[in-house]
Write an enzyme that holds these catalytic residues in place. Sequence first.
Site, PDB file in Angstrom:
ATOM      1  N   LYS A 182       0.988  -1.389   0.103  1.00 16.13           N
ATOM      2  CA  LYS A 182      -0.080   0.145  -0.084  1.00 16.13           C
ATOM      3  C   LYS A 182       0.670   1.074   0.055  1.00 16.13           C
ATOM      4  O   LYS A 182       1.379   1.495   1.024  1.00 16.13           O
ATOM      5  CB  LYS A 182      -0.800  -0.002   1.400  1.00 16.13           C
ATOM      6  N   GLU A 258       9.696   0.757  10.996  1.00 18.13           N
ATOM      7  CA  GLU A 258      10.494   1.861  10.849  1.00 18.13           C
ATOM      8  C   GLU A 258       9.896   3.063  10.981  1.00 18.13           C
ATOM      9  O   GLU A 258       9.318   3.657  10.170  1.00 18.13           O
ATOM     10  CB  GLU A 258      11.341   1.596   9.443  1.00 18.13           C
ATOM     11  N   CYS A 292      13.472  10.156   7.169  1.00 20.60           N
ATOM     12  CA  CYS A 292      13.512  10.080   8.765  1.00 20.60           C
ATOM     13  C   CYS A 292      14.917   9.987   9.347  1.00 20.60           C
ATOM     14  O   CYS A 292      15.086  10.049  10.632  1.00 20.60           O
ATOM     15  CB  CYS A 292      12.896   8.565   8.991  1.00 20.60           C
ATOM     16  N   GLU A 389      10.056  16.214  14.818  1.00 23.79           N
ATOM     17  CA  GLU A 389      10.728  15.748  13.631  1.00 23.79           C
ATOM     18  C   GLU A 389      10.333  16.967  12.395  1.00 23.79           C
ATOM     19  O   GLU A 389       9.093  17.159  12.175  1.00 23.79           O
ATOM     20  CB  GLU A 389      10.514  14.279  12.878  1.00 23.79           C
TER      21      GLU A 389
END
Length: 485
Positions: A182, A258, A292, A389
């Site tokens: 997906k 992750e 990331c 982040e």
Amino acid sequence: MTDKQTLLSSVPTGLWIDGASVPAASGKTFPVTDPATGDVLVEIADAGVDDVRRAFDIAVTAGRAWATTPPRERGEILRAAFEAVIARTDDFAMLMTLEMGKILSESVGEVNYGAEFLRWFSEEAVRIHGHTSTAPAGNGEIVVVKEPVGPVLAVTPWNFPLAMGTRKIGPALAAGCPIVVKPARDTPLTMLLLAQVFADAGLPPGVLTVLQTTHSGDVSSTLMADHRLRKISFTGSTGVGRVLIRQSADQILRTSMELGGNAPFLVFDDADLDAAVEGAMAAKMRNGGEACTSANRFIVQNGIRPAFTEALTARLAAMRVGPGYDADSDLGPIVNAKQVDHIAGLVDEAVTAGATLHTGGRRVDGPGSFYEPTLLTDVPAGCAILTEEIFGPVIVISGFDTDDEAITRANDTDYGLASYFFTRDLDRAKRVARALDYGLVGVNRGVISDPAAPFGGVKHSGIGVEGGFEGIEEYLDTKYIALTS
């Protein structure tokens, strides 16, 4: 340069089910847009629950045969797909730039990086090891074998449309598992083109399925409620990861997560200044900061901090912002307007609170989703930009005096994915590398990902690893067979 319209007309626009591009059962579609202009690139099929159920039935059936396919055959198909992706580097690179925004040279880099997972795991397919030993009691043999875990759901993010897919598809196929992917709704085209490449490389229908959708929760929850699903692999935010981990508990699914990061970038006084600046540009500005692993907190020893700040400010101020497919662009657009709002909100809060703005700090006028390369210092404690982040081209620099202070501040986060530091002292390098509480540590390097190395975080940054010798183990079960002598 690849012609955009010719390329777009060659990409499948349906759901990839049973080795073919098919419309959604509902007939619904959704647009994929160019973040540099806001223009619609193409309309593609929008998967619903009925599509999920049909596709998964096919995948489960195809997976039984795939699990018994000789490892050498599985490896050769992966190798053929690797060669086909490399042969179409220009097409894949342009497609990623069109749907995600990164500059073309970085898209080419992702093609090479992403394809390498297919080559690496084509070689690992024939190196799935078990072992045999005599039982200590002498009453038989202990036989340990590895078997495919079974059907896999892979949920991939928008920031690396190819590599985050191949990093999951490669080991799943090598291990003998069927996989349903997906992709993110912002960037599904690259994965659809990859599915076509796999079909051309000889992958049996049904082994790889691609279900793009605007109803991510419905698609994922439907699959995760099916008792035949055995594993989920997810790359994305920690918040969504938590939800998926909770959902995985009902079927006791194997999980690989992750998740988010808050990477520190430490610079010690003895570092090579030029190398540290180059490393900072790579660790932060690659992919426009939308990674990331992107450096989020620059913690610089006070003796070198003024020179480092001045040099890095000059580099950022010289960057040219524009569409990723324009040859003179150094920084492409942010993936969408929502992400620009997030970045702008973090910067504006910090500046209002008293942070010093050295360069940037503004949205770029005109069509598309752009934000200037930005550098801040003196950010007051409590500002969200210090803990969240950023996922954009924004650098925040603070100072430190001692090694222990740097390590403590670097580890002062719930996250533990990537970290970086620069020093010319070997003893310090060894000591700091061991002290950093992260799954990935870059020493005098700003880019550290490698298909041959394990990639994964600790704490709130995830569970499990991808890549390296370890990566295929995430898709294998261990079976013990007791043989009587």
